[in-house]
Design a protein around this motif. Structure first.
Motif, short mmCIF file in Angstrom:
data_model
loop_
_atom_site.label_atom_id
_atom_site.label_comp_id
_atom_site.label_asym_id
_atom_site.label_seq_id
_atom_site.Cartn_x
_atom_site.Cartn_y
_atom_site.Cartn_z
N ASP A 152 36.69 38.48 32.93
CA ASP A 152 35.87 37.33 32.52
C ASP A 152 36.17 36.90 31.10
OD1 ASP A 152 34.70 37.06 34.92
OD2 ASP A 152 32.92 38.27 34.45
N ASP A 153 36.43 37.89 30.24
CA ASP A 153 36.71 37.53 28.85
C ASP A 153 38.15 37.05 28.65
OD1 ASP A 153 38.17 39.81 29.08
OD2 ASP A 153 37.09 40.96 27.56
N LYS A 154 38.87 36.91 29.75
CA LYS A 154 40.26 36.40 29.73
C LYS A 154 41.20 37.28 28.91
CE LYS A 154 39.49 32.44 32.00
NZ LYS A 154 38.78 33.15 33.09
N GLN A 155 40.83 38.53 28.71
CA GLN A 155 41.74 39.40 27.96
C GLN A 155 42.86 39.95 28.82
OE1 GLN A 155 41.12 42.41 25.13
NE2 GLN A 155 39.04 41.77 24.69
N PHE A 156 42.51 40.37 30.05
CA PHE A 156 43.52 41.03 30.89
C PHE A 156 43.63 40.40 32.28
CE2 PHE A 156 42.24 44.40 27.94
CZ PHE A 156 43.48 44.88 27.54
#
Ligand SMILES: Cc1cc2nc3c(=O)[nH]c(=O)nc-3n(C[C@H](O)[C@H](O)[C@H](O)COP(=O)(O)O)c2cc1C
Ligand code: SF4
Ligand code: SF4
Ligand code: SF4
Ligand code: FES
Ligand code: FES
Lengths: 621, 162
Positions: free
Chosen positions: B108-112
């Motif tokens: 969701d946090d677009k990190q991975f």
């Protein structure tokens, strides 16, 4: 790119080759060849190269020692490794910190660094040179062997080992029919999977009437666990090009394509450069070496679909379309790319051509068995001591490959099976170890030669799980055109999955078998036609393992999660607490120096505790 | 994501607006944006005179393309045969647990983004995991958290610099 006025005539290239060969002969520098394919780079070869170069510079030894960045030497297990020339000293697992000693002691003073030598796992003896290492001794590296000798980014280095001599010989002394006859009588068969005789295929395409013909090099290499094509493209791209130019001349094609797998950046880079250099020397282009024969080669990047390795799907993909196979006939030799006659060969097949032209059909056909000639490169991987690329004459036994070259199974585990042919192939048991391998014997045994993946499995590998793995791969990769393949692989996967979950019922195995034959018979392309092989071969040789899953609800190898449990052996547990933190479910409790307890109801069988325990106190049952 | 028509246009021109170059053009777009933005596909459709539905067909057929934006870091876990027999699936499961996503998805946090690949061609050092361009050899369930932390940390450091 520079202009092409470097373009040469036949005689000029001949002269260049002669000069380069001479220069190599007279070269008195000590050369450190560093294996630096994708696999070497992943393990730090570039750092080693930098530090070696730096050391040489610091000590101002540029006129005595040189570092050569080569493609891979094939011995993955020993990466990063260096082979010294001319002495062939072999150093493995080299790190930047060794640079100083390597240069000062070995290169300058011939002093051997014991800690960098390879130790034979069975005899514990140290090997000094590559030829002393059992991994290399039984191989016949006719195609891959040159990787060690050349810098793949330098066409002159290829010239210096006689590269492009076969092309010159072809253009000067052979007409297309003679080339085709040589390839035919050499007996070489396609290395991409099906093993169709290469010379006959060329003849078909030559005889097809058309104003335009194409050749294609299939570098899609989709079999997960096979990487010989990549290694050849990375380490010796000119060899593949040379084979293609000779083939195009014989077939009468003026346009060629290399269809290369998306995930091969280094191979892409080296082959692109090689094409550029070949053009500059007039070895590719409108009028090759002033002979009037022309060939242009373009590169097409695949976009990640296993089925695109199949020739008709590959052609659709080159045309920019969805890569769905087409009904054959018509074969590509008659109606291929843009409906024109097209000859497709695998990278390794093309790579054999210069050798056949150089040494002649008689010489070549003496290697191998009655119907399978020459060598085959395998990627020997999985549960094996010496992982790497091995090139062996056809007819060698599996035992020789796995135990003599491969050094056997690690950790003293027992050999269980070897998988050849990738998703189209099968698993062969210990009884088949003495099988001399060629196209026919492997097919008879229920597997196939395939492109050369060879995955070794030990007692901890579950054969039902392996079948499930391949079915999962195939149901994902089926293009979906044929009902039998699309639904069949899905249904087979569902049944096997059910069995691995412990929900197998009586009759499931029989149903699976029936389905397998149906998929085999009713599918259009090779993917579907061979999709049942992993299932059928495991059923043929490891039926008892299926039965253990279905009847006893046990996974003998301890792999299938729903059929195993993790338990702590009280006698062995030291109460070190190392297993507590890794457990994602807080299933393990215990105090320091006291026997721990594992709550099976909480356990999700992830295996983290098993991995963490240093006292073998956790057991899979 | 802001898609510049100029960029996409240059990709199309590079291949002389040829229909047969569709895959190559999509590869360029994918490399530029890390996915295929919708308006880029519409533009390609207009320029090459290929119906959008056919372009979507090609884009979904090949695994190199993604129709969704990818995360900052891409974790690829090898699912090749050699890594499979050495325990690759357990590594994947651990990533799924730690990232709380299934493979093929983005946090969701677009990190991975978490993906699987067929073979990373260095089977000798399996199970293999590649994060962005970095290879992680002989991974174990325990390494997974360490690997992720490394990239998470980098993220934080970058923020501090800004
Ligand atoms: C599903 C499927 C996948 C294939 N993948 C490859 C591949 O990755 N590389 C290859 O050279 N041939 C592959 N082939 C075989 C090709 O269709 C074709 O036979 C081969 O490229 C011909 O070259 P050869 O005669 O030199 O072997 C595949 C076939 C099928 C059915
Ligand atoms: S057999 Fe399978 S992969 Fe081949 S064309 Fe039919 S559906 Fe597609
Ligand atoms: S297998 Fe996993 S879940 Fe089960 S006890 Fe061990 S660490 Fe915990
Ligand atoms: S890691 Fe092994 S020895 Fe240590 S507490 Fe856990 S089970 Fe016992
Ligand atoms: S050494 Fe590993 S692929 Fe060549
Ligand atoms: S199977 Fe994982 S790297 Fe080859």
């Amino acid at each position: 790119m520079k202009n092409t006025n470097k373009s040469k005539s036949l005689d000029q290239i001949k002269k260049i080759i002669k000069e380069q060969k001479q220069a190599r002969k007279e070269d008195d520098k000590i050369t450190l060849t560093v294996s630096s394919g994708t696999c070497g780079q992943a393990r730090g070869s570039m750092e080693v190269i930098d530090s070696l170069k730096e050391t040489i510079e610091q000590k101002q030894l540029e006129d005595k020692v040189r570092v050569k960045v080569t493609g891979c030497h094939g011995f993955c297990e020993a990466e990063p490794n260096i082979i010294f020339q001319p002495d062939n000293i072999f150093y493995q697992h080299v790190k930047p910190k060794h640079s100083k000693d390597i240069i000062e002691k070995t290169a300058l003073n011939k002093e051997i660094l014991d800690q960098l030598l390879y130790t034979d796992p069975s005899t514990n003896e140290k090997a000094k040179k590559d030829e002393d290492i059992s991994f290399y001794t039984k191989q016949e590296r006719l195609v891959l062997g040159d990787n060690v000798l050349i810098d793949p980014t330098d066409i002159n280095d290829y010239f210096s080992i006689g590269g492009y001599n076969s092309l010159l010989k072809t253009l000067e002394t052979l007409n297309p029919e003679q080339v085709i006859n040589t390839v035919k009588s050499s007996g070489i068969r396609g290395r991409g999977g099906a093993g169709f005789p290469t010379g006959i295929k060329w003849e078909f395409t030559r005889k097809a009437k058309s104003d335009e013909k194409y050749i294609i090099c299939n570098a899609d290499e989709g079999d997960p666990g096979a990487y010989m094509d990549r290694s050849l493209m990375e380490g010796n791209p000119h060899r593949v090009l040379e084979g293609m130019i000779i083939g195009a001349y014989a077939i009468g094609a003026n346009q060629g394509f290399i269809y290369i797998r998306d995930e091969y950046p280094l191979a892409l880079k080296n082959i692109t450069l090689a094409i550029q250099q070949a053009k500059e020397f007039g070895l590719l282009g409108q009028n090759i070496l002033d002979t009037g024969f022309g060939l242009e080669i373009n590169i097409v990047k695949g976009a990640g679909a296993f089925v695109c390795g199949e020739e008709t799907a590959l052609i659709a993909s080159v045309e920019g379309k969805v890569g769905e196979p087409k009904q054959r006939p018509p074969f590509p030799a008659v109606k291929g790319l843009w409906k024109k006659p097209t000859n497709i060969n695998n990278v390794e097949t093309w790579g054999n051509i210069p050798l056949i032209i150089e040494k002649g059909a008689d010489w070549y056909s003496q290697i191998g068995t009655k119907d399978s000639k020459g060598t085959k490169i395998f990627s020997l991987v999985g549960k094996i001591n010496n992982t790497g690329l091995v090139e062996v004459p056809m007819g060698i036994t599996l035992r020789e490959i796995i135990f003599d070259i491969g050094g056997g199974i690690p950790e003293g585990k027992k050999f269980k099976a070897v998988q050849t042919g990738g998703p189209s192939g099968g698993c062969l048991p210990a009884e088949k170890l003495d099988l001399p391998i060629d196209y026919e014997s492997l097919t008879e045994a229920g597997s196939i030669m395939g492109s050369g993946g060879m995955i070794v499995m030990d007692e901890n590998t579950c054969m039902v799980d392996v079948a499930k793995y391949f079915l999962n791969f195939l149901r994902d990769e089926s293009c979906g055109k044929c009902l039998s393949c699309r639904e069949g692989t899905q249904r087979m996967w569902e049944i096997v999955n059910k069995i691995t979950e412990g929900n197998g019922k009586k009759g499931d195995i029989e149903l699976l078998e029936e389905l397998a034959y149906a998929v085999k018979d009713a599918s259009m392309c090779g993917l579907g036609q061979t999709a049942a092989n992993p299932v059928l071969s495991t059923l043929r040789y490891f039926r008892d393992e299926y039965e253990a899953h279905v009847v006893d609800k046990k996974c003998p190898a301890g792999v299938c999660k729903d059929l195993i449990r993790y338990i702590i052996i009280e006698d062995k547990c030291t109460g070190c607490m190392a297993c507590i933190k890794p457990c994602p479910e807080d299933a393990i409790t215990g105090e320091l120096k006291k026997v721990h307890t594992l709550d099976e109801n909480k356990c999700i069988r992830c295996g983290a505790c098993y991995e963490a325990c240093k006292f073998d106190a956790i057991k899979i049952e | 994501m802001n898609v510049q028509t100029d960029k996409v246009k240059s990709f199309i021109n590079k291949y002389n607006c040829k229909q047969s170059a569709l895959i190559a053009i999509l590869q360029e777009i994918q490399a530029e944006y890390n996915y295929l933005p919708k308006n880029a596909l519409i533009y390609v459709s207009q320029q090459l005179h290929i119906p959008l539905i056919d372009i979507i067909g090609v884009a979904t057929f090949y695994s190199a393309f993604s129709l969704e934006p990818k995360g900052e870091h891409t974790v690829k876990v090898c699912m090749g045969t050699a890594c499979h027999v050495r325990g690759g699936p357990k590594i994947l499961e651990e990533f799924e647990r730690r990232l709380e996503i299934e493979s093929g998805h983005t946090t969701d946090d677009k990190q991975f983004s978490l993906d699987t690949v067929a073979c990373l061609e260095c089977c000798a050092i399996g199970p293999v995991v590649v994060v962005d361009e970095n290879y992680h050899a002989q991974t174990s369930i325990r390494n997974v958290d360490t690997i992720l932390k490394k990239y998470r940390k980098k993220e934080k450091k970058n923020e501090e610099h800004q």
